[in-house]
Design a protein around this motif. Structure first.
Motif, PDB file in Angstrom:
ATOM      1  N   SER A  93       6.612   3.082  -3.985  1.00  0.00           N
ATOM      2  CA  SER A  93       7.549   4.022  -4.560  1.00  0.00           C
ATOM      3  C   SER A  93       8.637   4.693  -3.622  1.00  0.00           C
ATOM      4  O   SER A  93       8.287   4.792  -2.438  1.00  0.00           O
ATOM      5  CB  SER A  93       6.574   5.080  -5.002  1.00  0.00           C
ATOM      6  N   ASP A  94       9.719   4.942  -4.246  1.00  0.00           N
ATOM      7  CA  ASP A  94      10.627   5.267  -3.522  1.00  0.00           C
ATOM      8  C   ASP A  94      10.765   6.996  -3.679  1.00  0.00           C
ATOM      9  O   ASP A  94      11.899   7.816  -3.222  1.00  0.00           O
ATOM     10  CB  ASP A  94      12.255   4.880  -3.784  1.00  0.00           C
ATOM     11  N   ALA A  95       9.874   7.615  -4.445  1.00  0.00           N
ATOM     12  CA  ALA A  95       9.597   8.957  -4.403  1.00  0.00           C
ATOM     13  C   ALA A  95       9.529   9.768  -2.793  1.00  0.00           C
ATOM     14  O   ALA A  95       8.926   8.959  -2.279  1.00  0.00           O
ATOM     15  CB  ALA A  95       8.709   9.404  -5.249  1.00  0.00           C
ATOM     16  N   THR A  96       9.958  10.838  -2.659  1.00  0.00           N
ATOM     17  CA  THR A  96       9.683  11.482  -1.391  1.00  0.00           C
ATOM     18  C   THR A  96       8.185  11.879  -1.210  1.00  0.00           C
ATOM     19  O   THR A  96       7.798  12.596  -2.061  1.00  0.00           O
ATOM     20  CB  THR A  96      10.788  12.730  -1.064  1.00  0.00           C
ATOM     21  N   HIS A 150      13.518  13.295   5.393  1.00  0.00           N
ATOM     22  CA  HIS A 150      12.906  12.904   4.312  1.00  0.00           C
ATOM     23  C   HIS A 150      12.132  11.488   4.186  1.00  0.00           C
ATOM     24  O   HIS A 150      12.859  10.615   4.285  1.00  0.00           O
ATOM     25  CB  HIS A 150      13.749  12.979   2.928  1.00  0.00           C
ATOM     26  N   SER A 192      10.173   8.479   2.296  1.00  0.00           N
ATOM     27  CA  SER A 192       9.461   8.240   0.844  1.00  0.00           C
ATOM     28  C   SER A 192       7.959   7.586   1.156  1.00  0.00           C
ATOM     29  O   SER A 192       7.518   7.085   1.970  1.00  0.00           O
ATOM     30  CB  SER A 192      10.441   7.137   0.295  1.00  0.00           C
ATOM     31  N   TYR A 193       7.537   7.411  -0.016  1.00  0.00           N
ATOM     32  CA  TYR A 193       6.145   6.745   0.077  1.00  0.00           C
ATOM     33  C   TYR A 193       6.200   5.326   0.563  1.00  0.00           C
ATOM     34  O   TYR A 193       5.330   4.974   1.648  1.00  0.00           O
ATOM     35  CB  TYR A 193       5.418   6.502  -1.358  1.00  0.00           C
ATOM     36  N   ARG A 194       7.227   4.613   0.193  1.00  0.00           N
ATOM     37  CA  ARG A 194       7.414   3.244   0.694  1.00  0.00           C
ATOM     38  C   ARG A 194       7.625   3.122   2.396  1.00  0.00           C
ATOM     39  O   ARG A 194       6.959   2.467   3.079  1.00  0.00           O
ATOM     40  CB  ARG A 194       8.690   2.495   0.257  1.00  0.00           C
ATOM     41  N   GLN A 195       8.398   4.274   2.867  1.00  0.00           N
ATOM     42  CA  GLN A 195       8.431   4.398   4.277  1.00  0.00           C
ATOM     43  C   GLN A 195       7.357   4.850   4.868  1.00  0.00           C
ATOM     44  O   GLN A 195       7.049   4.118   5.927  1.00  0.00           O
ATOM     45  CB  GLN A 195       9.577   5.334   4.467  1.00  0.00           C
ATOM     46  N   CYS A 197       5.196  15.771  -3.502  1.00  0.00           N
ATOM     47  CA  CYS A 197       5.951  16.164  -2.403  1.00  0.00           C
ATOM     48  C   CYS A 197       5.388  17.002  -1.570  1.00  0.00           C
ATOM     49  O   CYS A 197       4.955  18.165  -1.891  1.00  0.00           O
ATOM     50  CB  CYS A 197       7.282  16.192  -2.504  1.00  0.00           C
TER      51      CYS A 197
END
Ligand code: J2J
Length: 536
Positions: free
Chosen positions: A37-40, A48, A50-53, A252
């Motif tokens: 997911s790229d959502a924050t 910020h 993201s979930y992926r990060q 978030c």
């Protein structure tokens, strides 16, 4: 070798599985389910993430630690504040099957040493921004004294120890090795009432259930924008439903380093925060800031304010919807397990006047008299509890466990409560030898032991005194051989390396401490003295 802990009896474990409370999933599932997911997931200042990060960062760190030889079944001592690295580190260690103790950022030498002695950590992860780690003096002594420590990583370090470098190294071919879900995932910190701070083993199964169930009750979902302004490591903002609840729901988390109105109000407006968690003194300060009208920031996005950790007066409670314009939820929880919530659809009277009811249908809660016998409904007595996410024993503390649990595995929290006909709890007082300083817990014995190290102190007793803002503050009664001023006492304790919030707010030197008929210090009498003759 898994970390040893007191297991639930087989019968209870089977029942919790059969009822779907224990899913046999590791806590890391909270994050891996959103790995694409790229959502924050987290906002930390201008960062910020993201979930992926977040997922990638945790894997990178886990891989790096694994390359350096950290293994499943080992333990870690972590001290990070409200920064995104706190969650990265937590998930990394869980991915590796390494159980951390997450010390509070306010902790000092004394607390870190006490935790390290108990868990013998293989790794220390801390922050150069903390005064203890500003230079290498404490670090060198620490690794010298705790020979188990093989690795050290420090946030904001510019040399070999940099946590950020470890997080940035790509994790090629990393295979996660979380501990089995019915084993210890990490240790929570007990508020404590004894000389050494106690550790609470929490398993994946029990903690994951408490987070999932909290989300159901508090209606956390992907739209949740949660301000984490209390210490991130604390059980409340971590799991009730806290940041882990937000991650599970795909929402978030916005980080704040403290709950002051000056810092939090602009964050609420800027990031459209819709829920946050506070302790009662912070509520008072928020209300004061609003009534002074100095702030032109809009809090309109805020829909739910959770308040817990210490007693909230009904008067203060009623002011929340009226003056902040959001709904109140009272939360009465403990790092040992049991969490009670007022429900979002409860009538206002119940929300203002009670501390909620247990979150799980299988939380068993009853009220005992001083002999351990059940009291009739409505009467005030000791809280006794067991259930699918309440622990069965402090880490390596058989003697203390013998006192804290009854023969049937019910934990006695030291709170005095009553339960009404609807099953809602009101906290009426406390029996444990602890001061609840605006939600921060001080174990009287821990400070008394440190005070007794002073050459002039013969006897020491730490008791609570009423405070209009914090609810309680601490007063040290001392019997001394030579006069001691409060500043000198506080300086001495600071030199012992204890957290600032544990320093006595008042010091009184007396000729003798009052004793009970069995010869113990009569703290009730001391609190009475304080009420009758408040020290100025
Ligand atoms: C009165 N006393 C309260 C309340 C906790 C959620 C919320 C809080 C904690 C927490 C937590 C209280 N009214 N609403 O872990 O998940 C006192 C009681 C309790 C002790 C536990 C969570 N809420 N208390 O505060 O482990 O005395 O957990 O036994 O820090 O705080 O403290 P702690």
């Amino acid at each position: 070798m898994p970390v040893p802990f007191t297991h639930w009896p087989d019968e209870a474990a089977a029942r919790y599985r059969q009822k779907g409370y224990w899913l046999d999933l590791p806590l890391t599932d909270i994050l891996t389910r959103h790995a694409d997911s790229d959502a924050t997931a987290v906002i930390d200042g201008e960062r910020h993430v993201s979930y992926r990060q977040l997922h990638q960062a945790a894997d990178n760190l886990a891989a790096q630690l694994q390359r350096q030889g950290l293994k499943q079944g080992e333990t870690a001592l972590v001290q990070l504040g409200n920064v995104v690295e706190f969650y990265i580190t937590l998930f990394a260690l869980l991915r590796l099957g390494v159980a951390p103790v997450n010390a509070l950022f306010s902790h000092q030498r004394s607390e870190l040493n006490a935790y390290a002695l108990q868990i013998e950590p293989a790794v220390l992860i801390a922050d150069r921004d903390h005064p203890l780690f500003a230079d290498d003096a404490f670090l060198n002594t620490f690794v010298e004294e705790h020979r188990s420590v093989r690795q050290v990583l420090l946030r904001h370090d510019h040399g070999d120890h940099a946590l950020e470098t470890a997080i940035a190294q790509p994790a090629t071919g990393f295979v996660a090795t979380p501990t089995p879900a019915d084993e210890v995932a990490f240790f929570q910190l007990s508020g404590g009432s004894t000389g050494t701070p106690k550790l609470i083993p929490r398993t994946h199964n029990d903690y994951y259930y408490s987070i999932r169930r909290s989300n159901e009750i508090c209606h956390f979902d992907a739209q949740t924008r949660y301000l984490c302004a209390l210490p991130a490591a604390h059980n409340y903002p971590l799991s009730s439903p806290g940041a882990l609840g937000v991650f599970l729901a795909g929402g978030c988390v916005v980080l704040a380093s403290d709950p002051s109105a000056t810092l939090c109000f602009p964050l609420i407006e800027r990031h459209q925060i819709n829920v946050t968690a506070l302790v009662p003194p912070a509520v008072s300060l928020w209300l004061q800031a609003i009534s002074e009208g100095g702030s032109h920031v809009s809090l309109r996005s805020l829909r739910l304010l959770q308040v817990g950790g210490a007693r909230l007066s009904a008067t203060l409670a009623a002011r929340i919807p009226a003056e902040i314009g959001c709904q109140l939820q009272q939360v009465f929880g403990m790092a040992e397990g049991l969490v009670n919530y007022t429900r979002l659809d409860d009538p206002p009277e119940r929300i203002f006047n009670t501390q909620g009811c247990p979150m799980s249908p299988d939380d068993e809660v009853w009220v005992a008299d001083e002999h351990g016998n059940p009291l009739p409904q409505g009467e005030v007595g000791r809280l006794m509890t067991r259930g699918p996410y309440t622990f069965r024993g402090y880490y390596r503390s058989p003697e203390h466990n013998a006192q804290a649990f009854d023969a049937n595995g019910f934990y006695s929290s030291g709170d005095l409560i009553s339960i009404d006909e609807a099953g809602y709890i009101t906290v009426q007082g406390r029996e444990k030898d602890q001061i609840n300083r605006g939600g921060e817990k001080i174990a009287a014995e821990e400070i008394e032991n440190l005070l007794l190290r002073h050459a002039s102190v013969i006897h020491a007793a730490l008791v609570s005194m009423e405070d209009s803002l914090l609810g309680e503050k601490s007063c040290a009664y001392l019997v001394v051989t030579a006069p001691l001023r409060a500043v000198a006492v506080r300086r001495f304790l600071r030199e012992q390396g204890v957290a600032e919030f544990k320093l006595p707010d008042r010091v009184a030197c007396v000729d003798a401490l009052p004793l009970t008929p069995v010869g113990k210090v009569d703290k009730k009498k001391l609190r009475q003295w304080l009420a009758e003759r408040p020290l100025t």
